[in-house]
Scaffold this active site. Structure first.
Site, PDB file in Angstrom:
ATOM      1  N   HIS A   7      13.258 -30.096  -6.130  1.00 36.87           N
ATOM      2  CA  HIS A   7      14.048 -30.317  -7.372  1.00 36.87           C
ATOM      3  C   HIS A   7      15.506 -29.627  -7.146  1.00 36.87           C
ATOM      4  O   HIS A   7      15.788 -28.594  -8.139  1.00 36.87           O
ATOM      5  CB  HIS A   7      13.748 -30.173  -8.663  1.00 36.87           C
ATOM      6  N   CYS A  54      20.067 -31.856 -14.799  1.00 34.18           N
ATOM      7  CA  CYS A  54      19.440 -32.474 -13.903  1.00 34.18           C
ATOM      8  C   CYS A  54      19.344 -33.710 -13.662  1.00 34.18           C
ATOM      9  O   CYS A  54      18.946 -34.421 -12.806  1.00 34.18           O
ATOM     10  CB  CYS A  54      17.782 -32.089 -14.371  1.00 34.18           C
ATOM     11  N   CYS A  89       4.692 -27.216 -12.564  1.00 31.89           N
ATOM     12  CA  CYS A  89       6.179 -26.976 -12.413  1.00 31.89           C
ATOM     13  C   CYS A  89       6.768 -27.459 -11.008  1.00 31.89           C
ATOM     14  O   CYS A  89       6.032 -27.481  -9.946  1.00 31.89           O
ATOM     15  CB  CYS A  89       6.353 -25.475 -12.368  1.00 31.89           C
ATOM     16  N   LYS A 123       7.818 -32.565  -8.342  1.00 29.51           N
ATOM     17  CA  LYS A 123       7.020 -31.573  -8.253  1.00 29.51           C
ATOM     18  C   LYS A 123       6.480 -31.332  -6.795  1.00 29.51           C
ATOM     19  O   LYS A 123       6.586 -30.018  -6.427  1.00 29.51           O
ATOM     20  CB  LYS A 123       5.656 -32.377  -8.888  1.00 29.51           C
TER      21      LYS A 123
HETATM   22  N1  COA Z   1       4.533 -25.578  -7.004  1.00 31.13           N
HETATM   23  C1  COA Z   1       3.698 -25.065  -6.130  1.00 31.13           C
HETATM   24  N2  COA Z   1       3.923 -24.019  -5.624  1.00 31.13           N
HETATM   25  C2  COA Z   1       5.159 -23.318  -5.640  1.00 31.13           C
HETATM   26  C3  COA Z   1       5.589 -23.630  -6.737  1.00 31.13           C
HETATM   27  C4  COA Z   1       5.667 -24.675  -7.417  1.00 31.13           C
HETATM   28  N3  COA Z   1       6.233 -25.338  -8.437  1.00 31.13           N
HETATM   29  N4  COA Z   1       6.778 -22.642  -7.071  1.00 31.13           N
HETATM   30  C5  COA Z   1       6.426 -21.647  -6.085  1.00 31.13           C
HETATM   31  N5  COA Z   1       5.188 -22.126  -5.161  1.00 31.13           N
HETATM   32  C6  COA Z   1       4.652 -21.253  -4.279  1.00 31.13           C
HETATM   33  C7  COA Z   1       5.431 -20.783  -3.267  1.00 31.13           C
HETATM   34  O1  COA Z   1       5.598 -21.617  -2.256  1.00 31.13           O
HETATM   35  C8  COA Z   1       4.974 -19.419  -2.739  1.00 31.13           C
HETATM   36  O2  COA Z   1       3.801 -19.775  -1.890  1.00 31.13           O
HETATM   37  P1  COA Z   1       3.303 -18.764  -0.695  1.00 31.13           P
HETATM   38  O3  COA Z   1       3.082 -17.687  -1.222  1.00 31.13           O
HETATM   39  O4  COA Z   1       2.462 -19.620  -0.036  1.00 31.13           O
HETATM   40  O5  COA Z   1       4.660 -18.592   0.126  1.00 31.13           O
HETATM   41  C9  COA Z   1       4.409 -19.026  -4.012  1.00 31.13           C
HETATM   42  O6  COA Z   1       4.073 -20.051  -4.963  1.00 31.13           O
HETATM   43  C10 COA Z   1       5.330 -18.047  -4.836  1.00 31.13           C
HETATM   44  O7  COA Z   1       6.561 -18.296  -4.880  1.00 31.13           O
HETATM   45  P2  COA Z   1       7.828 -17.784  -5.648  1.00 31.13           P
HETATM   46  O8  COA Z   1       8.827 -18.356  -5.357  1.00 31.13           O
HETATM   47  O9  COA Z   1       7.659 -16.463  -5.664  1.00 31.13           O
HETATM   48  O10 COA Z   1       7.250 -18.468  -7.232  1.00 31.13           O
HETATM   49  P3  COA Z   1       7.852 -17.741  -8.722  1.00 31.13           P
HETATM   50  O11 COA Z   1       6.740 -17.220  -9.433  1.00 31.13           O
HETATM   51  O12 COA Z   1       9.146 -16.889  -8.569  1.00 31.13           O
HETATM   52  O13 COA Z   1       8.225 -19.123  -9.070  1.00 31.13           O
HETATM   53  C11 COA Z   1       7.919 -20.827 -10.841  1.00 31.13           C
HETATM   54  C12 COA Z   1       7.383 -20.231  -9.843  1.00 31.13           C
HETATM   55  C13 COA Z   1       7.192 -22.048 -11.216  1.00 31.13           C
HETATM   56  C14 COA Z   1       8.418 -19.831 -11.887  1.00 31.13           C
HETATM   57  C15 COA Z   1       9.376 -21.531 -10.475  1.00 31.13           C
HETATM   58  O14 COA Z   1       9.164 -22.265  -9.117  1.00 31.13           O
HETATM   59  C16 COA Z   1      10.193 -22.173 -11.325  1.00 31.13           C
HETATM   60  O15 COA Z   1      10.975 -21.478 -12.262  1.00 31.13           O
HETATM   61  N6  COA Z   1      10.127 -23.453 -11.411  1.00 31.13           N
HETATM   62  C17 COA Z   1      10.850 -24.211 -12.480  1.00 31.13           C
HETATM   63  C18 COA Z   1      12.401 -24.541 -11.902  1.00 31.13           C
HETATM   64  C19 COA Z   1      13.018 -25.409 -13.243  1.00 31.13           C
HETATM   65  O16 COA Z   1      12.926 -24.750 -14.266  1.00 31.13           O
HETATM   66  N7  COA Z   1      13.903 -26.104 -13.029  1.00 31.13           N
HETATM   67  C20 COA Z   1      14.653 -26.887 -14.106  1.00 31.13           C
HETATM   68  C21 COA Z   1      13.744 -27.870 -14.529  1.00 31.13           C
HETATM   69  S1  COA Z   1      14.251 -28.830 -15.998  1.00 31.13           S
END
Ligand code: COA
Length: 387
Positions: free
Chosen positions: A335, A86, A209, A331
């Protein structure tokens, strides 16, 4: 110390779940960077290229920097891919500064890019996970959300802080993202929504997240003395710093401090000859809300535990005394891994030229950019000033 390099052009795609493939994202951000140069620039003036990405969404893993040369038409000059998870973008920026400082090039192009959303979820988890410790932590099933969840639990317990402080980071960054047309999420969220959202890795919920994102950002970095050939309002890079730490958090003496960030900040500020009190705003690596609190402390802007209080008081809002992540941060802006560090430089380019529109921080003169790889294993810090 004087100026070390200058950003003379910058471009950005929207971040989010995009139809565009990696080559198109790369072309769009780069074209925008070239078009933003006030007095114009030709591709043949670029002497070195850097592409910062962890893997081009599985499309092209090896020798990917050649694609940058091909897509920009700047074929023939040295081109390299910089990969520090990252923190790739921050390290790419640093490499570009070194390139123009050393005289290797007069003008360098850095493009940060990631295409993440076309990977199926298990493959994406694997793909992200291998940027952490694969020997013990990944083998035990820890994702990045899991590692930061452990860090957050420890921080809250150590400092007697509640989840409200984490939630406040999310509320603020979503409010900032709502003013950024490139942000993945352009909607405000209420504190109750953040606190009531499903848990991802306790105590972190969905809004703690960063999302999974596609996107690209590009900056043109010139030798400082040549900046005014391109524009009357360059954004100077006055200091760069970088650091590293054990990949595995279990090898570190403390869970709640990132020594790599501290080292990078000290070096960048020292080389810029700038005191922390002069910084107008921070762009920090808030991959999870807890990471923003750690960053404020690791970078030396608050004592351990104090970032939570500052955040709850509103000091890190755009109108506070230390604005943090005016563009929405990882956020809300999103990212796309390798693009993030370059995107921070794009924000500095706008803010320090007074061109950030509704999210402009009045009088912004000096910015500190902070980009972290994994859970603190690598960190890069850049100090930028307005011309
Ligand atoms: N913040 C706010 N809303 C989020 C979100 C987030 N981080 N991630 C997804 N959403 C929303 C989507 O827009 C969607 O909304 P909708 O139903 O209104 O369309 C809903 O939540 C579901 O989205 P989805 O993609 O199915 O979510 P998910 O459960 O598969 O993934 C996380 C959610 C948090 C697990 C995923 O975003 C993630 O893994 N984030 C971390 C990524 C990471 O680790 N990066 C490296 C960092 S070191």
């Amino acid at each position: 110390m004087g100026h070390r390099a200058a950003i003379v052009g910058a471009g950005h795609t929207r971040f989010g779940v995009l139809d565009a493939g990696p080559r198109e994202l790369l072309r769009t951000a780069t074209r925008a960077a070239f078009e933003s140069v006030d007095r114009g620039v030709e591709g043949r003036e670029v002497g070195e290229l850097f592409l910062t990405t962890i893997g081009f969404g599985g499309w092209q893993i090896g020798n990917v920097a050649a694609v940058l040369a091909e897509e920009t038409g700047v074929v023939g000059v040295p081109t390299s891919r910089i990969e520090n998870a990252c923190a790739s973008g921050g390290f790419g920026l640093r490499a570009a500064v070194r390139s123009v400082e050393s005289g290797a090039a007069d003008l360098a192009l850095v493009v940060g890019l990631e295409k993440m959303t076309d990977l199926a979820s298990p493959r994406r988890r694997y793909w992200l996970g291998v940027s952490g410790d694969t020997e013990w932590e990944r083998a035990a099933g820890l994702t990045f959300a899991g590692v930061y969840g452990l860090i957050a639990s420890r921080y809250l317990a150590e400092h007697g802080v509640g989840r409200e402080a984490l939630a406040e980071v999310a509320v603020k960054n979503h409010a900032n993202g709502a003013r950024n047309p490139n942000a993945q999420f352009q909607k405000v969220v209420a504190r109750e929504t953040v606190l009531g959202a499903p848990r991802v890795a306790d105590p972190l919920g969905l809004y703690d997240c960063c999302p999974v994102s596609d996107g690209a950002a590009a900056v043109l970095v010139a030798r400082a003395e040549l900046a005014r050939k391109y524009t009357d309002s360059p954004v100077y890079i006055d200091g760069v710093g970088a650091g590293s730490d054990h990949l595995a958090v279990q090898e570190r003496p403390e869970l709640t401090r990132f020594a790599a960030s501290r080292r990078a900040a000290d070096e960048a500020l020292r080389s810029a000859g700038v005191d922390r009190s002069a910084i107008s705003f921070l762009e920090v690596h808030d991959c999870f809300t807890i990471a923003e609190l750690l960053a404020i402390e690791d970078l030396g802007f608050a004592a351990p535990g104090e970032a939570a209080r500052l955040t709850l008081e509103g000091a890190t809002r755009p109108d506070g005394r230390l604005p943090v992540n005016p563009d929405g941060g990882l956020k809300a802006k999103g990212h796309p891994i390798g693009a993030t560090g370059v995107s921070q430089a794009y924000e500095a380019f706008l803010q320090l030229r007074g061109a950030a529109g509704p999210r402009q921080i009045p009088g912004a003169a000096l910015a500190l950019l902070h980009n972290v790889g994994g859970a603190g294993a690598t960190a890069a810090v850049t100090i930028c000033s307005g011309g």
